[in-house]
Motif scaffolding. Structure first.
Motif, PDB file in Angstrom:
ATOM      1  N   ARG A 151       0.867  -1.173   0.000  1.00  0.00           N
ATOM      2  CA  ARG A 151       0.000   0.000   0.000  1.00  0.00           C
ATOM      3  C   ARG A 151       0.913   1.235   0.000  1.00  0.00           C
ATOM      4  O   ARG A 151       1.887   1.293   0.736  1.00  0.00           O
ATOM      5  CB  ARG A 151      -0.880   0.047   1.236  1.00  0.00           C
ATOM      6  N   PHE A 152       0.575   2.230  -0.814  1.00  0.00           N
ATOM      7  CA  PHE A 152       1.467   3.366  -1.011  1.00  0.00           C
ATOM      8  C   PHE A 152       0.868   4.653  -0.453  1.00  0.00           C
ATOM      9  O   PHE A 152      -0.319   4.926  -0.624  1.00  0.00           O
ATOM     10  CB  PHE A 152       1.759   3.566  -2.503  1.00  0.00           C
ATOM     11  N   VAL A 153       1.731   5.452   0.169  1.00  0.00           N
ATOM     12  CA  VAL A 153       1.366   6.798   0.607  1.00  0.00           C
ATOM     13  C   VAL A 153       2.377   7.765  -0.020  1.00  0.00           C
ATOM     14  O   VAL A 153       3.579   7.665   0.237  1.00  0.00           O
ATOM     15  CB  VAL A 153       1.393   6.941   2.139  1.00  0.00           C
ATOM     16  N   PHE A 154       1.891   8.689  -0.831  1.00  0.00           N
ATOM     17  CA  PHE A 154       2.750   9.657  -1.520  1.00  0.00           C
ATOM     18  C   PHE A 154       2.718  10.981  -0.762  1.00  0.00           C
ATOM     19  O   PHE A 154       1.637  11.499  -0.463  1.00  0.00           O
ATOM     20  CB  PHE A 154       2.292   9.841  -2.966  1.00  0.00           C
ATOM     21  N   LEU A 155       3.906  11.544  -0.496  1.00  0.00           N
ATOM     22  CA  LEU A 155       4.041  12.696   0.392  1.00  0.00           C
ATOM     23  C   LEU A 155       4.535  13.955  -0.318  1.00  0.00           C
ATOM     24  O   LEU A 155       5.293  14.733   0.251  1.00  0.00           O
ATOM     25  CB  LEU A 155       5.007  12.345   1.535  1.00  0.00           C
ATOM     26  N   GLN A 156       4.096  14.175  -1.539  1.00  0.00           N
ATOM     27  CA  GLN A 156       4.623  15.291  -2.332  1.00  0.00           C
ATOM     28  C   GLN A 156       3.811  16.572  -2.158  1.00  0.00           C
ATOM     29  O   GLN A 156       2.619  16.530  -1.834  1.00  0.00           O
ATOM     30  CB  GLN A 156       4.636  14.924  -3.832  1.00  0.00           C
ATOM     31  N   ASN A 157       4.482  17.712  -2.405  1.00  0.00           N
ATOM     32  CA  ASN A 157       3.794  18.994  -2.517  1.00  0.00           C
ATOM     33  C   ASN A 157       3.114  19.086  -3.880  1.00  0.00           C
ATOM     34  O   ASN A 157       3.441  18.346  -4.805  1.00  0.00           O
ATOM     35  CB  ASN A 157       4.779  20.154  -2.365  1.00  0.00           C
ATOM     36  N   GLY A 158       2.207  20.061  -4.006  1.00  0.00           N
ATOM     37  CA  GLY A 158       1.553  20.289  -5.290  1.00  0.00           C
ATOM     38  C   GLY A 158       0.481  19.248  -5.592  1.00  0.00           C
ATOM     39  O   GLY A 158       0.145  18.404  -4.761  1.00  0.00           O
ATOM     40  N   MET A 159      -0.039  19.316  -6.828  1.00  0.00           N
ATOM     41  CA  MET A 159      -1.103  18.399  -7.242  1.00  0.00           C
ATOM     42  C   MET A 159      -0.839  17.776  -8.601  1.00  0.00           C
ATOM     43  O   MET A 159      -1.644  17.001  -9.101  1.00  0.00           O
ATOM     44  CB  MET A 159      -2.446  19.146  -7.263  1.00  0.00           C
ATOM     45  N   GLY A 160       0.303  18.095  -9.199  1.00  0.00           N
ATOM     46  CA  GLY A 160       0.589  17.599 -10.537  1.00  0.00           C
ATOM     47  C   GLY A 160       0.786  16.111 -10.623  1.00  0.00           C
ATOM     48  O   GLY A 160       0.682  15.526 -11.702  1.00  0.00           O
ATOM     49  N   HIS A 161       1.062  15.453  -9.474  1.00  0.00           N
ATOM     50  CA  HIS A 161       1.322  14.014  -9.497  1.00  0.00           C
ATOM     51  C   HIS A 161       0.050  13.168  -9.393  1.00  0.00           C
ATOM     52  O   HIS A 161       0.115  11.946  -9.540  1.00  0.00           O
ATOM     53  CB  HIS A 161       2.262  13.639  -8.358  1.00  0.00           C
ATOM     54  N   LEU A 162      -1.095  13.781  -9.170  1.00  0.00           N
ATOM     55  CA  LEU A 162      -2.314  13.002  -8.967  1.00  0.00           C
ATOM     56  C   LEU A 162      -2.674  12.160 -10.178  1.00  0.00           C
ATOM     57  O   LEU A 162      -3.140  11.023 -10.046  1.00  0.00           O
ATOM     58  CB  LEU A 162      -3.479  13.926  -8.607  1.00  0.00           C
ATOM     59  N   SER A 163      -2.465  12.697 -11.370  1.00  0.00           N
ATOM     60  CA  SER A 163      -2.804  11.929 -12.576  1.00  0.00           C
ATOM     61  C   SER A 163      -1.933  10.677 -12.685  1.00  0.00           C
ATOM     62  O   SER A 163      -2.415   9.626 -13.125  1.00  0.00           O
ATOM     63  CB  SER A 163      -2.632  12.796 -13.826  1.00  0.00           C
ATOM     64  N   LEU A 164      -0.673  10.771 -12.267  1.00  0.00           N
ATOM     65  CA  LEU A 164       0.201   9.597 -12.283  1.00  0.00           C
ATOM     66  C   LEU A 164      -0.296   8.534 -11.315  1.00  0.00           C
ATOM     67  O   LEU A 164      -0.324   7.345 -11.642  1.00  0.00           O
ATOM     68  CB  LEU A 164       1.636   9.996 -11.900  1.00  0.00           C
ATOM     69  N   LEU A 165      -0.712   8.958 -10.133  1.00  0.00           N
ATOM     70  CA  LEU A 165      -1.164   8.008  -9.122  1.00  0.00           C
ATOM     71  C   LEU A 165      -2.451   7.311  -9.539  1.00  0.00           C
ATOM     72  O   LEU A 165      -2.647   6.121  -9.287  1.00  0.00           O
ATOM     73  CB  LEU A 165      -1.373   8.719  -7.780  1.00  0.00           C
ATOM     74  N   GLN A 166      -3.328   8.059 -10.183  1.00  0.00           N
ATOM     75  CA  GLN A 166      -4.606   7.485 -10.601  1.00  0.00           C
ATOM     76  C   GLN A 166      -4.442   6.459 -11.706  1.00  0.00           C
ATOM     77  O   GLN A 166      -5.339   5.648 -11.941  1.00  0.00           O
ATOM     78  CB  GLN A 166      -5.551   8.608 -11.023  1.00  0.00           C
ATOM     79  N   ASN A 167      -3.288   6.473 -12.380  1.00  0.00           N
ATOM     80  CA  ASN A 167      -3.032   5.503 -13.443  1.00  0.00           C
ATOM     81  C   ASN A 167      -2.232   4.296 -12.972  1.00  0.00           C
ATOM     82  O   ASN A 167      -1.930   3.399 -13.763  1.00  0.00           O
ATOM     83  CB  ASN A 167      -2.280   6.176 -14.603  1.00  0.00           C
ATOM     84  N   MET A 168      -1.875   4.260 -11.683  1.00  0.00           N
ATOM     85  CA  MET A 168      -1.132   3.117 -11.162  1.00  0.00           C
ATOM     86  C   MET A 168      -2.014   1.880 -11.089  1.00  0.00           C
ATOM     87  O   MET A 168      -3.229   1.972 -10.896  1.00  0.00           O
ATOM     88  CB  MET A 168      -0.570   3.438  -9.775  1.00  0.00           C
ATOM     89  N   GLN A 169      -1.406   0.719 -11.238  1.00  0.00           N
ATOM     90  CA  GLN A 169      -2.147  -0.538 -11.237  1.00  0.00           C
ATOM     91  C   GLN A 169      -2.499  -1.001  -9.828  1.00  0.00           C
ATOM     92  O   GLN A 169      -3.441  -1.770  -9.640  1.00  0.00           O
ATOM     93  CB  GLN A 169      -1.334  -1.625 -11.942  1.00  0.00           C
ATOM     94  N   GLN A 170      -1.738  -0.558  -8.835  1.00  0.00           N
ATOM     95  CA  GLN A 170      -1.977  -1.007  -7.468  1.00  0.00           C
ATOM     96  C   GLN A 170      -3.341  -0.528  -6.971  1.00  0.00           C
ATOM     97  O   GLN A 170      -3.833   0.518  -7.383  1.00  0.00           O
ATOM     98  CB  GLN A 170      -0.866  -0.517  -6.532  1.00  0.00           C
ATOM     99  N   LYS A 171      -3.904  -1.273  -6.028  1.00  0.00           N
ATOM    100  CA  LYS A 171      -5.275  -1.036  -5.569  1.00  0.00           C
ATOM    101  C   LYS A 171      -5.357  -0.162  -4.324  1.00  0.00           C
ATOM    102  O   LYS A 171      -6.449   0.277  -3.965  1.00  0.00           O
ATOM    103  CB  LYS A 171      -5.958  -2.378  -5.273  1.00  0.00           C
ATOM    104  N   CYS A 172      -4.225   0.066  -3.655  1.00  0.00           N
ATOM    105  CA  CYS A 172      -4.260   0.787  -2.388  1.00  0.00           C
ATOM    106  C   CYS A 172      -3.287   1.961  -2.438  1.00  0.00           C
ATOM    107  O   CYS A 172      -2.073   1.773  -2.278  1.00  0.00           O
ATOM    108  CB  CYS A 172      -3.894  -0.145  -1.230  1.00  0.00           C
ATOM    109  N   ILE A 173      -3.818   3.162  -2.641  1.00  0.00           N
ATOM    110  CA  ILE A 173      -2.981   4.347  -2.835  1.00  0.00           C
ATOM    111  C   ILE A 173      -3.564   5.509  -2.028  1.00  0.00           C
ATOM    112  O   ILE A 173      -4.781   5.724  -2.009  1.00  0.00           O
ATOM    113  CB  ILE A 173      -2.906   4.742  -4.320  1.00  0.00           C
ATOM    114  N   ALA A 174      -2.685   6.240  -1.355  1.00  0.00           N
ATOM    115  CA  ALA A 174      -3.108   7.401  -0.582  1.00  0.00           C
ATOM    116  C   ALA A 174      -2.101   8.527  -0.786  1.00  0.00           C
ATOM    117  O   ALA A 174      -0.966   8.307  -1.217  1.00  0.00           O
ATOM    118  CB  ALA A 174      -3.218   7.061   0.896  1.00  0.00           C
ATOM    119  N   VAL A 175      -2.541   9.735  -0.475  1.00  0.00           N
ATOM    120  CA  VAL A 175      -1.636  10.879  -0.437  1.00  0.00           C
ATOM    121  C   VAL A 175      -1.569  11.364   1.009  1.00  0.00           C
ATOM    122  O   VAL A 175      -2.546  11.300   1.746  1.00  0.00           O
ATOM    123  CB  VAL A 175      -2.099  12.022  -1.365  1.00  0.00           C
TER     124      VAL A 175
END
Length: 290
Positions: free
Chosen positions: A94-118
């Motif tokens: 399960r992944f938790v991404f800790l970045q500033n900004g919002m530009g990375h959201l599209s990348l996360l939404q395209n990941m194959q993994q089922k458990c993703i958080a910011v």
């Protein structure tokens, strides 16, 4: 519980330290063998109000071993996410991404993994050495779950300490937008003027400049003037802090200007809105830290 932390910067060390202290088995994934060896030998030291404590997580270079952790906190800057993602493809953590900004959201939404958080991190932290940091301001980690909500429940007990709490945010996009507004108003100006956050309030000219930046930011995001008070409150609470963007400029490192201001410029272009001050800030910071 096995926890991975990718990125041994200030925030990565903050999470590795406190999660190890809470009883997790932590592995921090570094960019270099030298840093991994340093942390393996000396640990990660946290300076909180002059009191120094050391924890000893495992440390290995990213890519040296397969990632087999239960949860992985990705604490690299947004511009490095593309380099990290290939290492995440073959694990079902399960992944938790800790970045500033919002530009990375599209990348996360395209990941194959089922458990993703910011994670929206409101702590202040400053890296001192390859294995030490100063916890400059206690805050909270706000967790926004994109997918797999139930899978993150087991993680929450690791954040019981009063100095390292967590809050699950249902409206996490609103929290990200709020942090984006603050970062856009404070970080580039402190980097450009080379001042600590609080000077943007005490210097009248800098204060007016921040208000002008704020006006363009809310114009792009269709936000309300009431956001201004929140920006000033954050600036006041972090008055003695040196922004991460100023630190990057001083050290000649790449900044997150594209993750913050660049994202706003892309949104402005989509809406055919003119925001010359934001464009000026992006080019100015790029000129200072190419």
């Amino acid at each position: 519980m096995k926890i991975g932390v990718i990125g041994p910067g200030a925030i990565g060390m903050l999470f590795a330290f406190y999660l190890q202290k809470a009883g997790a088995s932590v592995t921090i994934y570094t960019r270099s063998m030298e840093q991994a060896e340093h942390i393996s030998r000396f640990g990660i030291s946290c300076n909180l109000d002059g009191q120094v404590e050391t924890q000893f997580p495992d440390a290995v270079p990213l890519g040296a071993i397969a990632i087999e952790d239960d949860y992985v906190f990705v604490a690299v800057k947004q511009y490095d996410i593309g380099l990290v993602l290939p290492h995440l493809q073959r694990t079902q953590a399960r992944f938790v991404f800790l970045q500033n900004g919002m530009g990375h959201l599209s990348l996360l939404q395209n990941m194959q993994q089922k458990c993703i958080a910011v994670g929206i991190v409101e702590h202040g932290a400053r890296k001192e050495t390859a294995g030490s940091f100063v916890h400059t301001g206690m805050g909270v980690t706000k967790l926004g779950i994109l997918a797999g909500e139930e899978e993150f429940q087991a993680l929450l007990p690791l954040f019981q300490a009063p100095y390292f709490p967590i809050l699950v945010e249902k409206n996490w996009e609103e929290v990200l937008r709020s942090k984006l507004i603050v970062n856009a108003c404070i970080n580039p100006l402190t980097a450009l003027y080379r001042v600590r956050n609080g000077v943007l309030l005490t210097n009248p000219a800098f204060h007016n400049a921040m208000k002008q930046v704020f006006s363009e930011v809310i114009f792009v995001l269709d936000e309300k003037e009431e956001r201004w008070e929140h920006v000033c409150n954050v600036c006041r609470k972090t008055a003695e802090n040196q922004s991460s963007m100023l630190t990057d400029v001083k050290l000649g490192r790449e900044t997150e200007i594209d993750a913050i201001i660049g994202y706003l410029l892309m949104q402005a272009e989509k809406q055919n809105k003119q925001v010359p001050l934001l464009a000026f800030l992006q080019q100015s910071i790029k000129g200072l830290a190419p």
